[in-house]
Motif scaffolding. Structure first.
Motif, short mmCIF file in Angstrom:
data_model
loop_
_atom_site.label_atom_id
_atom_site.label_comp_id
_atom_site.label_asym_id
_atom_site.label_seq_id
_atom_site.Cartn_x
_atom_site.Cartn_y
_atom_site.Cartn_z
N PHE A 1 -10.31 2.62 10.66
CA PHE A 1 -9.34 3.16 11.63
C PHE A 1 -9.87 4.45 12.25
O PHE A 1 -9.81 4.65 13.46
N TYR B 1 -7.12 13.05 13.04
CA TYR B 1 -8.47 12.46 13.11
C TYR B 1 -9.58 13.46 12.84
O TYR B 1 -10.62 13.10 12.32
N TYR C 1 -1.10 10.40 13.85
CA TYR C 1 -2.48 9.91 13.64
C TYR C 1 -3.46 10.79 14.40
O TYR C 1 -4.49 11.21 13.88
N SER D 1 -10.56 -0.37 5.84
CA SER D 1 -9.26 0.32 5.84
C SER D 1 -9.39 1.59 6.68
O SER D 1 -9.88 1.54 7.79
N ALA D 2 -9.00 2.76 6.13
CA ALA D 2 -8.98 3.98 6.95
C ALA D 2 -10.38 4.39 7.41
O ALA D 2 -10.52 5.06 8.43
N LEU E 1 -11.04 3.06 1.93
CA LEU E 1 -10.30 4.33 1.99
C LEU E 1 -8.84 4.04 2.32
O LEU E 1 -8.52 3.64 3.45
N GLY E 2 -7.98 4.19 1.33
CA GLY E 2 -6.55 3.97 1.54
C GLY E 2 -5.87 5.29 1.84
O GLY E 2 -6.52 6.30 2.14
N GLY E 3 -4.54 5.28 1.74
CA GLY E 3 -3.79 6.50 1.96
C GLY E 3 -3.75 7.37 0.71
O GLY E 3 -3.79 8.59 0.80
N ALA E 4 -3.71 6.71 -0.47
CA ALA E 4 -3.55 7.48 -1.71
C ALA E 4 -4.75 7.40 -2.65
O ALA E 4 -4.89 8.23 -3.54
N LYS F 1 2.45 -6.92 9.59
CA LYS F 1 2.61 -5.54 9.11
C LYS F 1 4.10 -5.28 8.92
O LYS F 1 4.87 -5.39 9.89
N GLY G 1 0.82 -1.21 0.00
CA GLY G 1 0.00 0.00 0.00
C GLY G 1 0.85 1.26 0.00
O GLY G 1 2.08 1.19 0.07
N SER G 2 0.18 2.41 -0.03
CA SER G 2 0.93 3.67 -0.09
C SER G 2 1.58 3.98 1.26
O SER G 2 2.68 4.51 1.31
N SER G 3 0.92 3.61 2.35
CA SER G 3 1.48 3.97 3.66
C SER G 3 2.31 2.84 4.26
O SER G 3 3.25 3.11 5.00
N HIS G 4 1.96 1.60 3.95
CA HIS G 4 2.76 0.48 4.44
C HIS G 4 2.42 -0.78 3.65
O HIS G 4 1.45 -0.80 2.88
N LYS H 1 -6.88 9.12 2.19
CA LYS H 1 -6.89 10.18 3.21
C LYS H 1 -5.60 10.97 3.30
O LYS H 1 -5.63 12.16 3.63
N ASP H 2 -4.44 10.36 3.00
CA ASP H 2 -3.18 11.12 3.09
C ASP H 2 -3.04 12.11 1.94
O ASP H 2 -2.63 13.25 2.13
N1 LIG Z 1 -5.34 5.44 12.77
C1 LIG Z 1 -4.75 4.50 12.06
N2 LIG Z 1 -4.51 4.75 10.78
C2 LIG Z 1 -3.89 3.78 10.08
C3 LIG Z 1 -3.52 2.55 10.64
N3 LIG Z 1 -2.94 1.79 9.67
C4 LIG Z 1 -2.95 2.55 8.56
N4 LIG Z 1 -3.51 3.75 8.81
C5 LIG Z 1 -3.72 4.86 7.89
O1 LIG Z 1 -4.88 4.58 7.14
C6 LIG Z 1 -4.71 4.95 5.78
C7 LIG Z 1 -4.95 3.78 4.90
O2 LIG Z 1 -4.05 2.80 5.21
P1 LIG Z 1 -4.05 1.48 4.35
O3 LIG Z 1 -5.40 0.88 4.35
O4 LIG Z 1 -2.92 0.66 4.81
O5 LIG Z 1 -3.83 2.12 2.91
P2 LIG Z 1 -2.69 2.01 1.88
O6 LIG Z 1 -1.40 2.07 2.64
O7 LIG Z 1 -2.89 3.15 0.96
O8 LIG Z 1 -2.92 0.69 1.25
C8 LIG Z 1 -3.32 5.54 5.68
O9 LIG Z 1 -3.46 6.92 5.78
C9 LIG Z 1 -2.60 5.00 6.89
O10 LIG Z 1 -1.65 5.92 7.36
C10 LIG Z 1 -3.82 2.31 12.01
O11 LIG Z 1 -3.54 1.28 12.57
N5 LIG Z 1 -4.44 3.35 12.68
#
Ligand SMILES: Nc1nc2c(ncn2[C@@H]2O[C@H](COP(=O)(O)OP(=O)(O)O)[C@@H](O)[C@H]2O)c(=O)[nH]1
Length: 500
Positions: free
Chosen positions: A352, A399, A395, A348-349, A201-204, A85, A56-59, A246-247
């Motif tokens: 979170f 929020y 984080y 996903s986000a 909802l991912g990061g990108a 992770k 993913g974009s964030s991890h 969201k990022d």
């Molecule tokens: N609050 C919170 N945000 C998270 C966590 N893991 C990932 N995120 C955030 O959620 C968003 C989506 O993450 P993810 O589903 O991994 O998306 P991807 O990295 O784009 O595939 C990103 O902005 C991450 O920084 C978590 O455990 N807690």
């Protein structure tokens, strides 16, 4: 004495033939029942495995799936056995040092080696799918993106699994496989039930996928995916908005507020008293915003918070273009979208953020949720930090923006209203498996969801064995009765000489 003999002759059970038939019959029944019992006793379960890496974009996250070995012909339930992770950021962040993208995966891959039994390693498929982070890097710098993939491939091939390749998923695939995962885990596909929509909802990037009523796929063919699963046909609507994860959405919101190159901004999407220094180059280092970088700007700007939900919504609204729509209906940015319909799983986000805000309880109305987020945003930053001392500050600070973004995207972007919003469930997992595109991706690549329903025998095996046993028993009784009835009309054999 003669009365006794007469009784003996009338009672055929005393005859040897009858005794032999009875003994054989009893042995046959015991044998049948034993075979049926052995056949149906619970056997030691053997599993097969599959591994998918979600870059993913964030991890990056690694998922191990397992399913009963004797049922991999489409009938066994596939479930998540383990997830890991990967430490650090997403693989796209290693553009300048591609080898590190490969080595970052080592720890989770070693965990996978321990989790999957050694004798299954060689036959265990291993996939890596990259999403919007790599889509953006690929757009921005194809050479760097290829180098990251090279490094990742090299690293994965060192492990004893059956490596099946690493690639960037299209937004359409990401949306469609997320929908398959949710509906597979909910058992909706096999049973042909009404399906659930998927919101990711991912990061990108962010995806919306659902099966609309009366859907004319010719209106926008690029948003349509046709599936035939377990004999049922689905016309799925799906769309992935690049840069609206969201990022990247936060970057766009900050870019909107710094478009004139100020030295400081007062941001309604951050808490009152929040204050950090941000770097212009870092903020604008993404294809989602790079073109909007102000010509003249200082090196840094001060980012302070204001905590005003309604004004934050105004900023977020400016990220969506509602003006042009060449279709019968659009979401935003001129993208076709039929009216949302039915229940949805948001993961996903979405999860979170809503989970942090304690808003995943399905009984809360849209109005209550909106009021809660508005109140949360207006809480001063110092107070927030005191209430949540253990939460990662990055984080925690976001929020308010994230909650407001989610509500605005859902209600104004996708047009959920009070009623349809109440049918959204914010979920992390279903029956122990994480919601996301990875399971659907593996199900598709391993052909584990058949297009047609399997022609199954009319009876389950145990039922079949029981019925055969009963029929054999009845036949035996019939044959015995038949022989006995004949015996009564057979001429009696007497040892006494016959007088002619
Ligand atoms: N609050 C919170 N945000 C998270 C966590 N893991 C990932 N995120 C955030 O959620 C968003 C989506 O993450 P993810 O589903 O991994 O998306 P991807 O990295 O784009 O595939 C990103 O902005 C991450 O920084 C978590 O455990 N807690």
């Amino acid at each position: 004495m003669s009365a006794q003999r007469e009784m003996k002759e009338k009672n055929p059970w005393h005859k040897p033939l009858t005794i032999i038939i009875t003994v054989i019959g009893v042995i046959a029944i015991v044998a049948l029942v034993t075979v049926a019992g052995l056949q149906n006793r619970p056997v030691f379960q053997k599993y097969k495995y599959g591994i998918v890496l979600d870059a993913g974009s964030s991890h990056t996250a690694l998922y191990i799936y397992k399913w009963p070995a004797e049922k991999d012909n489409n009938t066994g339930r596939i479930e998540q056995k383990h997830s890991c992770k990967v430490k650090g950021k997403g693989i796209s962040s290693y553009a300048a040092v591609p080898e590190k993208a490969g080595t970052s995966l080592t720890e989770c891959m070693q965990e996978a080696e321990m989790q999957v039994p050694a004798w299954r390693h060689q036959e265990t498929p291993l996939y890596l799918g990259a999403t919007a982070g790599m889509r953006l890097l690929n757009m921005e710098n194809k050479v760097a993106s290829d180098k990251v993939f090279e490094a990742v491939e090299k690293a994965l091939q060192r492990f004893p699994f059956s490596y099946q390749g690493a690639r960037i998923l299209s937004g359409q695939e990401e949306g469609a496989f997320g929908w398959v995962t949710v509906n597979y885990l909910d058992d909706r596909l096999k049973q042909g039930l009404q399906t659930t929509g998927a919101l990711d909802l991912g990061g990108a990037s962010t995806q919306i996928s659902f099966v609309p009523h009366e859907y004319d796929i010719s209106e926008s063919p690029s948003n349509a995916v046709a599936f035939q699963l377990y004999g049922n046909y689905y016309n799925l609507y799906t769309h992935s908005f690049l840069c609206y994860g969201k990022d990247q959405a936060l970057r766009m919101a900050l870019a909107h507020q710094t478009r004139s190159g100020p030295i400081a901004i007062s941001d309604p999407c951050f808490h009152p008293d929040y204050s950090v220094t941000r770097n212009y180059n870092t903020l604008y280092d993404s294809p989602c915003v790079s073109e909007r970088k102000p010509k003249v700007a200082p090196l840094n700007f001060t980012h302070t918070g204001e905590g005003n939900f309604l004004q934050c919504q105004e900023v977020i609204r400016s990220l969506f273009n509602f003006k042009s729509c060449k279709y019968s209906k659009c979401s935003f940015n001129g993208i076709f979208q039929p009216p949302v319909q039915g229940s949805f799983g948001a993961f996903s986000a979405y999860y979170f953020v809503m989970n942090f805000l304690n808003l995943t309880d399905g009984s809360m109305s849209l109005e209550t949720i909106t009021n809660y987020v508005a109140n949360y945003c207006s809480t001063p930053w110092d107070q927030i930090k005191k209430v949540y001392p253990d939460i990662n500050e990055k984080y925690l600070a976001e929020y308010c923006f994230s909650g407001t973004y989610i509500l605005t995207l859902l209600t104004e972007g996708y047009n959920f209203n009070t009623e349809t919003f109440s049918k959204i469930k914010f979920i992390k997992e279903i029956k122990g498996s994480d919601a996301g595109w990875t399971l659907g991706y593996m199900l598709n690549l391993t052909n584990m969801i058949p297009a047609e329903t399997k022609d199954s025998p009319p009876l389950p095996h145990a039922g079949y064995v029981s019925i055969v046993t009963v029929i054999v028993l009845l036949l035996f009784i019939l044959v015995t009765l038949f022989i006995l009835s004949f015996r009564s009309i057979w001429p009696k054999c007497s040892k006494e000489p016959q007088i002619v």
